[in-house]
Motif scaffolding. Sequence first.
Motif, PDB file in Angstrom:
ATOM      1  N   TYR A  54       2.690  -5.087  -3.634  1.00 38.57           N
ATOM      2  CA  TYR A  54       3.037  -5.269  -5.040  1.00 38.57           C
ATOM      3  C   TYR A  54       3.726  -4.019  -5.560  1.00 38.57           C
ATOM      4  N   ASP A  55       4.896  -4.213  -6.155  1.00 36.42           N
ATOM      5  CA  ASP A  55       5.669  -3.127  -6.754  1.00 36.42           C
ATOM      6  C   ASP A  55       5.352  -3.112  -8.250  1.00 36.42           C
ATOM      7  N   ASN A  88       8.407  -2.845 -10.812  1.00 36.26           N
ATOM      8  CA  ASN A  88       9.208  -4.057 -11.012  1.00 36.26           C
ATOM      9  C   ASN A  88       8.367  -5.311 -11.190  1.00 36.26           C
ATOM     10  N   ARG A  92       6.742  -7.143  -8.994  1.00 40.34           N
ATOM     11  CA  ARG A  92       7.140  -8.138  -7.999  1.00 40.34           C
ATOM     12  C   ARG A  92       6.457  -7.860  -6.672  1.00 40.34           C
ATOM     13  N   TRP A  93       6.243  -8.921  -5.895  1.00 40.26           N
ATOM     14  CA  TRP A  93       5.743  -8.803  -4.524  1.00 40.26           C
ATOM     15  C   TRP A  93       6.965  -8.641  -3.620  1.00 40.26           C
ATOM     16  N   ILE A  94       6.945  -7.621  -2.760  1.00 42.87           N
ATOM     17  CA  ILE A  94       8.078  -7.303  -1.897  1.00 42.87           C
ATOM     18  C   ILE A  94       7.618  -7.246  -0.438  1.00 42.87           C
ATOM     19  N   ASP A 100      12.079  -5.995   2.617  1.00 42.04           N
ATOM     20  CA  ASP A 100      12.320  -5.710   1.195  1.00 42.04           C
ATOM     21  C   ASP A 100      12.751  -6.941   0.404  1.00 42.04           C
ATOM     22  N   GLU A 101      12.586  -8.130   0.980  1.00 42.64           N
ATOM     23  CA  GLU A 101      12.910  -9.365   0.267  1.00 42.64           C
ATOM     24  C   GLU A 101      11.791  -9.677  -0.722  1.00 42.64           C
ATOM     25  N   LEU A 102      12.166 -10.160  -1.889  1.00 38.97           N
ATOM     26  CA  LEU A 102      11.168 -10.552  -2.879  1.00 38.97           C
ATOM     27  C   LEU A 102      10.461 -11.823  -2.422  1.00 38.97           C
ATOM     28  N   SER A 150       9.587 -14.292  -4.211  1.00 38.85           N
ATOM     29  CA  SER A 150      10.230 -15.445  -4.840  1.00 38.85           C
ATOM     30  C   SER A 150      11.459 -15.905  -4.049  1.00 38.85           C
ATOM     31  N   GLU A 151      12.279 -14.955  -3.601  1.00 37.80           N
ATOM     32  CA  GLU A 151      13.475 -15.295  -2.835  1.00 37.80           C
ATOM     33  C   GLU A 151      13.111 -15.891  -1.477  1.00 37.80           C
TER      34      GLU A 151
END
Length: 110
Positions: free
Chosen positions: A73-74, A77, A79-81, A86-88, A90-91
């Motif tokens: 978890y970042d 930002n 977001r979970w990375i 380094d892809e999110l 969500s993506e």
Amino acid sequence: MSLSEARFHDLVDAVQQALEDIFDDSDLDIDLENSAGVLTVRFENGSQLIFSRQPALRQLWLAARSGGFHFDYDEDNQRWICDSSDELLSEMLERIVAEQAGAELEFDEI
């Protein structure tokens, strides 16, 4: 600064609930099971996504047909990375759900 265990569990609970809501609101024929902190999504074709928490590492793990992925978890930002690409989260989920279920879902709120 490292996440506290309580904050980590709150974050994982929130992301798992958001995932359940997204899948529930979709037109996909799926089976959701959330047990002991593990969320399993079973698609109509038999493939699965398994989300599990790893408290000692403060990571969220995803098992999919294409492999296993570990997310940190970042805080900056929010977001979970993925720790290897380094892809999110969500993506990656948009791509994996398209591959495994042939559906386009948006995971922007994750």
